[in-house]
Design an enzyme around this catalytic site. Sequence first.
Site, PDB file in Angstrom:
ATOM      1  N   ILE A  56       0.847  -1.198   0.000  1.00  0.00           N
ATOM      2  CA  ILE A  56       0.000   0.000   0.000  1.00  0.00           C
ATOM      3  C   ILE A  56       0.879   1.245   0.000  1.00  0.00           C
ATOM      4  O   ILE A  56       1.993   1.238   0.534  1.00  0.00           O
ATOM      5  CB  ILE A  56      -0.957  -0.031   1.224  1.00  0.00           C
ATOM      6  CG1 ILE A  56      -2.085   0.976   1.094  1.00  0.00           C
ATOM      7  CG2 ILE A  56      -0.195   0.114   2.537  1.00  0.00           C
ATOM      8  CD1 ILE A  56      -3.201   0.783   2.134  1.00  0.00           C
ATOM      9  N   CYS A  57       0.367   2.304  -0.635  1.00  0.00           N
ATOM     10  CA  CYS A  57       1.044   3.601  -0.607  1.00  0.00           C
ATOM     11  C   CYS A  57      -0.033   4.670  -0.438  1.00  0.00           C
ATOM     12  O   CYS A  57      -1.043   4.410   0.225  1.00  0.00           O
ATOM     13  CB  CYS A  57       1.881   3.815  -1.872  1.00  0.00           C
ATOM     14  SG  CYS A  57       0.933   3.892  -3.391  1.00  0.00           S
ATOM     15  N   HIS A  58       0.134   5.828  -1.015  1.00  0.00           N
ATOM     16  CA  HIS A  58      -0.865   6.887  -0.887  1.00  0.00           C
ATOM     17  C   HIS A  58      -2.087   6.610  -1.754  1.00  0.00           C
ATOM     18  O   HIS A  58      -3.214   6.640  -1.280  1.00  0.00           O
ATOM     19  CB  HIS A  58      -0.258   8.247  -1.230  1.00  0.00           C
ATOM     20  CG  HIS A  58      -1.232   9.370  -1.163  1.00  0.00           C
ATOM     21  ND1 HIS A  58      -1.726   9.846   0.026  1.00  0.00           N
ATOM     22  CD2 HIS A  58      -1.831  10.100  -2.143  1.00  0.00           C
ATOM     23  CE1 HIS A  58      -2.588  10.820  -0.226  1.00  0.00           C
ATOM     24  NE2 HIS A  58      -2.660  10.992  -1.535  1.00  0.00           N
ATOM     25  N   THR A  86      -3.726   4.299   0.767  1.00  0.00           N
ATOM     26  CA  THR A  86      -4.155   4.773   2.081  1.00  0.00           C
ATOM     27  C   THR A  86      -5.336   5.733   1.958  1.00  0.00           C
ATOM     28  O   THR A  86      -6.188   5.783   2.848  1.00  0.00           O
ATOM     29  CB  THR A  86      -2.975   5.438   2.816  1.00  0.00           C
ATOM     30  OG1 THR A  86      -1.897   4.490   2.894  1.00  0.00           O
ATOM     31  CG2 THR A  86      -3.352   5.861   4.214  1.00  0.00           C
TER      32      THR A  86
END
Length: 98
Positions: A56-58, A86
């Site tokens: 997961i990232c932004h 996120t």
Amino acid sequence: MRNVTVQEVPSDAQIIDVRERDEYAAGHAAGAVNLPLSELTSLYTQIDPDRDAYIICHSGGRSAQACEYFEQALGWDNAINVKGGTTAWLDAGLPTQK
């Protein structure tokens, strides 16, 4: 590369957050481990290669890059990109930590 929505991430998942440390500190998926993309080539050994890794990232871009690295450089087939990152996690009201 496999992709899942935030709702498809199991509650006991191995979640790897590839955002930078300051982004992670501001708020992240509960239980996620921070391994920034910029340091991933030296930190990937902290990931259990025998379990699915939900990356997961932004918003999904850096996590997709990380998944490609795992597949191409390491030959892993269990790195799963979390679509929407996120941002989608927060929008869905899923558990977070700071």
